[in-house]
Write a protein that holds these residues in place. Structure first.
Motif, PDB file in Angstrom:
ATOM      1  N   LEU A 104       0.701  -1.274  -0.030  1.00 11.24           N
ATOM      2  CA  LEU A 104       0.246  -0.125   0.074  1.00 11.24           C
ATOM      3  C   LEU A 104       0.953   1.289   0.045  1.00 11.24           C
ATOM      4  O   LEU A 104       1.715   1.407   0.844  1.00 11.24           O
ATOM      5  CB  LEU A 104      -1.086   0.089   1.352  1.00 11.24           C
ATOM      6  CG  LEU A 104      -1.970  -1.200   1.654  1.00 11.24           C
ATOM      7  CD1 LEU A 104      -2.646  -1.008   2.601  1.00 11.24           C
ATOM      8  CD2 LEU A 104      -2.691  -1.497   0.447  1.00 11.24           C
ATOM      9  N   LYS A 105       0.686   2.167  -0.972  1.00  9.93           N
ATOM     10  CA  LYS A 105       1.440   3.475  -1.045  1.00  9.93           C
ATOM     11  C   LYS A 105       0.642   4.451  -0.209  1.00  9.93           C
ATOM     12  O   LYS A 105      -0.562   4.861  -0.789  1.00  9.93           O
ATOM     13  CB  LYS A 105       1.662   3.806  -2.674  1.00  9.93           C
ATOM     14  CG  LYS A 105       2.802   4.849  -2.680  1.00  9.93           C
ATOM     15  CD  LYS A 105       3.004   5.145  -4.183  1.00  9.93           C
ATOM     16  CE  LYS A 105       4.154   6.351  -4.268  1.00  9.93           C
ATOM     17  NZ  LYS A 105       4.405   6.491  -5.877  1.00  9.93           N
ATOM     18  N   LEU A 106       1.256   5.001   0.886  1.00 11.25           N
ATOM     19  CA  LEU A 106       0.360   5.881   1.621  1.00 11.25           C
ATOM     20  C   LEU A 106       1.067   7.239   1.819  1.00 11.25           C
ATOM     21  O   LEU A 106       2.259   7.265   1.442  1.00 11.25           O
ATOM     22  CB  LEU A 106       0.054   5.202   2.976  1.00 11.25           C
ATOM     23  CG  LEU A 106      -0.600   3.861   3.110  1.00 11.25           C
ATOM     24  CD1 LEU A 106      -0.557   3.480   4.435  1.00 11.25           C
ATOM     25  CD2 LEU A 106      -2.194   4.085   2.545  1.00 11.25           C
ATOM     26  N   SER A 107       0.468   8.261   2.293  1.00  9.77           N
ATOM     27  CA  SER A 107       1.151   9.340   2.617  1.00  9.77           C
ATOM     28  C   SER A 107       0.607   9.958   4.092  1.00  9.77           C
ATOM     29  O   SER A 107      -0.625   9.743   4.273  1.00  9.77           O
ATOM     30  CB  SER A 107       0.931  10.462   1.499  1.00  9.77           C
ATOM     31  OG  SER A 107      -0.224  11.020   1.215  1.00  9.77           O
ATOM     32  N   ALA A 108       1.246  10.634   4.876  1.00 13.29           N
ATOM     33  CA  ALA A 108       0.978  10.965   6.147  1.00 13.29           C
ATOM     34  C   ALA A 108       0.773  12.523   6.080  1.00 13.29           C
ATOM     35  O   ALA A 108       1.406  13.173   5.446  1.00 13.29           O
ATOM     36  CB  ALA A 108       1.601  10.479   7.267  1.00 13.29           C
TER      37      ALA A 108
END
Length: 339
Positions: A104-108
């Motif tokens: 999963l490619k995420l960003s915070a």
């Protein structure tokens, strides 16, 4: 210009502050299924140092028996994280135990110690569909500026006030170019019309009703007798395409591009009457095992799967039509003239 920009800023800001909250995410389709535990589970974050707004990869490695298939269910509300993309790496064929990897490619978009939410999985097993919930993971999100940014004068600055900028207008040129383009398009369309107005129309055969086309497809598949030829996998691929194509056209969604879990979610949203949901779940589970896990299936099981296709067609067709209102009696209607 400066006063107009300031007025627009104060008019837009309250509307943005009172924007409605986003709707809650829908519940996972596997929420009511029995639970199952994999043989092993690992999760890691790449890179280990997560920065605010920068994308990172959340990798989940699941070890399980080869006759099981794991699919990520509906992703819940991720809170302080945004899902950018997701990918699934299937296990190697013939390897026991099997290893399925999800990335999963995420960003915070928040600082500090944050917790990734639990992720639900829909598991296809020989005993039927099951569910597995992967535990969450706590990570630390750091800012993108160095620690000595403020001392070095590199800290964040506030926005600059509106500034007048002189822009040369080319409106007249664009208007003339638009008129020339419109004239050219008009001339082209007129020539095409003159060329094709006397062209004979091709004969278009009317499309058969959906139930007739589906029944013909089932009868054609039955006549080929693929299970007796040892082509069980081809049989399930063909039958799955027929059933998914019928459901997608019948209820108005792209069933051929849906995963097994997405297919059941869409059908539950439609809430069709007299729909054999249990039979469809058994067929989808058995079909996935034969197509993807290379499970064996007897000719009797193939006949039962084909019989389910006919049952599904008979229970969901024709579409329900509301009854016509009864004709009201007319008291002043003329009586019989026969004496």
């Amino acid at each position: 210009m400066r006063w107009l920009a300031l007025c627009a800023f104060f008019l837009v800001s309250p509307a943005q502050a009172q924007a409605p909250a986003p709707a809650p995410a829908p519940a996972a389709a596997s929420a009511k299924l029995p639970a199952v535990e994999p043989e092993g589970f690992q999760a890691r974050v790449q890179p280990e140092q997560v920065q605010l707004g920068e994308p990172f990869v959340y990798e989940l490695v699941i070890t399980h028996p080869a006759d099981q298939r794991y699919e990520l269910d509906l992703v819940p509300d991720l809170g302080d994280f945004e899902l950018l993309s997701q990918a699934r790496t299937p296990p190697e064929t013939g390897k026991e135990p099997a290893v399925t990897t999800f990335r999963l490619k995420l960003s915070a978009f928040n600082l500090g110690m944050l917790t990734l939410p639990e992720l639900p999985f829909l598991v296809t097993t020989p005993e039927g569909p099951r569910r597995y919930v992967a535990p969450g993971r706590t990570i630390e999100v750091a800012g993108t500026l160095p620690q000595d940014a403020e001392a070095e004068g590199a800290d964040l600055k506030d926005i600059q006030p509106p500034t007048e900028v002189a822009i040369r207008s080319l409106r007249l040129v664009w208007v003339l170019l638009g008129l020339l383009a419109a004239i050219a398009v008009g001339v082209l369309l007129w020539r095409l019309f003159q060329k094709y107005r006397n062209r004979p129309m091709a004969e278009v055969k009317p499309l058969l009703p959906l139930d007739v086309r589906t029944r013909q497809a089932l009868e054609g598949l039955q006549a080929e007798n693929l299970p007796e030829q040892g082509r069980v996998k081809d049989f399930y691929f063909r039958l799955s395409e027929i059933i998914r194509g019928y459901l997608g056209e019948r209820y108005g969604f792209d069933a051929l591009e849906c995963t097994s879990s997405e297919l059941m979610v869409e059908l539950r949203r439609k809430q069709p009457l007299k729909f054999p949901e249990d039979g469809l779940m058994r067929f989808v589970s058995e079909s996935d095992l034969v197509k993807y896990a290379r499970a064996e299936s007897s000719p009797e099981s193939c006949r039962e799967a084909l019989a389910f296709g006919y049952e599904l067609l008979s229970k969901t067709w024709p579409p329900l039509v509301p009854p016509l209102p009864e004709a009201a009696s007319v008291s002043h209607a003329p009586g019989s003239r026969v004496s």
